[in-house]
Write an enzyme that holds these catalytic residues in place. Structure first.
Site, PDB file in Angstrom:
ATOM      1  CG  ASP A 307      15.605   7.002  37.293  1.00 30.39           C
ATOM      2  OD1 ASP A 307      16.101   7.805  37.578  1.00 30.39           O
ATOM      3  OD2 ASP A 307      16.018   5.812  37.347  1.00 30.39           O
ATOM      4  CD  GLU A 308      13.511   2.765  38.394  1.00 30.76           C
ATOM      5  OE1 GLU A 308      13.247   1.783  37.889  1.00 30.76           O
ATOM      6  OE2 GLU A 308      14.910   3.059  38.868  1.00 30.76           O
TER       7      GLU A 308
HETATM    8  C1  TNX Z   1      15.827   1.185  35.327  1.00 31.95           C
HETATM    9  S1  TNX Z   1      16.531   3.261  33.474  1.00 31.95           S
HETATM   10  C2  TNX Z   1      16.711   2.087  35.923  1.00 31.95           C
HETATM   11  C3  TNX Z   1      18.011   1.859  36.623  1.00 31.95           C
HETATM   12  C4  TNX Z   1      18.466   0.373  36.377  1.00 31.95           C
HETATM   13  C5  TNX Z   1      17.975  -0.298  35.279  1.00 31.95           C
HETATM   14  C6  TNX Z   1      18.442  -1.713  35.183  1.00 31.95           C
HETATM   15  C7  TNX Z   1      16.226   4.173  34.647  1.00 31.95           C
HETATM   16  C8  TNX Z   1      16.073   5.448  34.271  1.00 31.95           C
HETATM   17  N1  TNX Z   1      16.311   3.641  35.804  1.00 31.95           N
HETATM   18  O1  TNX Z   1      18.179   2.516  37.923  1.00 31.95           O
HETATM   19  O2  TNX Z   1      19.645   0.220  36.467  1.00 31.95           O
HETATM   20  O3  TNX Z   1      16.550  -0.119  35.081  1.00 31.95           O
HETATM   21  O4  TNX Z   1      18.238  -2.190  33.756  1.00 31.95           O
END
Ligand code: TNX
Length: 497
Positions: A307-308
């Protein structure tokens, strides 16, 4: 016959019938009987006996059932006509409670139903006064979905083995069967890797807000895995990559493109760290980490995050995910990744975890069309780190507020249009810990929403309705008090005084 009115089992079983009569009373003479020679039966019986002894003070010996033994709590392993490994039947008569399943998992799930048929005080940690009556019912039950998960973020704040075991206990009562551990992130690295000791020695010593952090030795991790296994819960470990790797970058300069290790990070911004994708050291690192973790993990899954990774261009990202999937396979595991991984060409056995309700789900749809399984964690439903409402002291709110009803009132089969329902493996509740420092904080966010998600994953759609559910939840209040669970007294639930 109608079941007694005060039944409040969560998740709601597939079918419950009242059978009339006084029901069964657990007393000082009750024995738990298992099939002769069944190791699985003894195992489930021993766990049940330990649970029931604490509050009853009864000896509850576990014994092999003789041919004429029909009194007591009787566990049987035999075919149950299509209820599957986790399915079971439970019949309560005057002289016996009989739980039947074709497999140990199902027997265990059935014993958790039995706990909930007993008064809430049965779950107290010290001896309580009975009587310990079980109503006369016949239950036939099996799960809707094979994957009923709960994820715990031990990276943003660290939770020790005892705290994770507590969370496992709470999951087991509601028949959840997957514990996803988010073991690494920018703010901390929590699992020992022999070849890379600085990951924990250095990278384990921080957390959000500047606390001491912590990490699991391999023995610690194995204790968690086996505690979960005893409750028929599969641990899915996550190493998040190529982003969310600040703690690793800080531990080893050679993992950074510029060869410079950044300082440890204790903030909560996301998306700015990445492994240096073209460096050979990165691939030695990943092969070691994945290999060691795979060897420690009996379950079939390894979560690769994904993710991200906001600083990684799409083509580099895709190549990265494809190569990591091959490493996971080489170490004998199946990969699961966050929905972003659907941008890559996935192996047929890989699974995609949907979470980000803000962005398009087209990639997830395409993965499902290609035959990949999906685990559903829509943030606006099952992110237990979201505030319940604007008054909630803990939590975040980027996906909005998530009240109990939001967590409950949705259907995994229709969440994503254009997705074949066969592709949905199940649901998973996420508990990110940026704002959660103690297990009390964790409990406050998980209860009552975790049982809500558990029912979404287990009960047939036709058995679910919010009005019934909120009353069954309310009836859990005394049980949670007996267990000293720190729960949110949501105004949506008619709690007893
Ligand atoms: C998104 S869900 C993220 C996390 C954060 C969360 C906080 C996801 C795959 N990545 O790194 O902790 O939001 O709600």
């Amino acid at each position: 016959m109608q079941p007694p009115k005060d039944l409040s089992v969560i998740p709601e079983p597939v079918s419950v019938h009242g059978t009339g009569g006084p029901g069964f009373t657990l007393d000082r003479g009750t024995r738990i009987l298992v099939p002769p020679g069944s190791a699985a039966g003894i195992h489930v019986a021993t766990t049940l006996a330990a649970e029931l002894r604490r509050s009853t003070g009864f000896p509850l010996p576990v014994a092999s059932a003789g041919a004429d033994d029909r009194d007591g709590i009787v566990l049987r392993i035999t075919g149950t006509g299509g209820l599957g490994d986790e399915g079971y039947t439970l019949e309560v008569g005057d002289r016996a409670v009989v739980v039947t399943s074709k497999a140990a998992e199902g027997l265990f799930r059935g014993t958790q139903t039995l706990r909930q048929l007993l008064p809430g005080a049965i779950d107290a940690g010290s001896v309580q006064r009975g009587p310990w009556r079980v109503p006369a019912v016949r239950i036939s039950d099996h799960p809707r979905y094979a994957w009923r998960g709960a994820a715990l973020d031990v990276a943003r704040h660290f939770f020790g083995v005892d705290e994770v075991e507590r969370y496992i206990d709470l999951m087991a009562l509601y028949k959840l069967n997957v514990l996803h551990l988010h073991l690494t992130d920018d703010q901390g690295w929590r699992i020992a890797v022999d070849g890379w000791p600085n990951l924990t020695r250095h990278g384990g010593g921080s957390e959000v807000g500047g606390g001491r952090g912590g990490w699991y030795s391999k023995r610690d991790y194995q204790r968690i895995v086996s505690y979960a296994q005893d409750r028929y819960i599969t641990v899915v470990p996550e190493i998040d990559m190529p982003g969310h790797v600040g703690a690793a970058l800080s531990s080893y300069p050679e993992l950074n493109c510029d060869g410079q290790a950044p300082p440890l990070y204790t903030g909560t911004e996301v998306g700015f760290t990445s492994l240096c994708i073209d460096k050979p050291a990165t691939w030695r690192f990943l092969d070691d980490v994945i290999g060691e973790l795979a060897a420690l993990t009996p379950g079939p899954w390894l979560h690769i995050g994904g993710d991200e990774a906001n600083t990684v261009p799409d083509d580099r990202y895709r190549a990265f995910v494809e190569r990591v999937q091959r490493i996971v396979r080489a170490h004998g595991k199946r990969a699961i990744g966050w929905q972003e991984t659907a941008k890559a060409k996935l192996e047929p056995t890989s699974v995609v975890q949907y979470w980000d309700v803000r962005s398009s789900a087209d990639g997830v749809r395409a993965a499902a069309r290609a035959g990949n399984g999906l685990v559903l964690s829509p943030a606006s439903r099952v992110y237990l780190d979201m505030k319940y409402d604007s008054g909630t002291r803990l939590g975040l709110q980027w996906a909005g507020h998530v009240e109990v009803r939001d967590a409950y009132d949705w259907d995994p089969a229709t969440l994503l249009d254009g997705v074949d329902r066969q592709r949905v493996l199940g649901v998973e509740a996420q508990l990110w810990s940026e704002t959660l420092e103690t297990i009390d904080d964790v409990e406050f966010m998980a209860f009552p929403r975790l049982p809500a998600v558990a029912e979404v994953g287990w009960s047939p759609g036709s058995a679910r309705d919010w009005q019934g559910f909120r009353h069954r939840l309310a009836a859990q209040g005394p049980r949670w008090a007996a267990m000293s669970i720190n729960y949110h007294r949501s105004a949506q639930v008619p709690w007893p005084e």
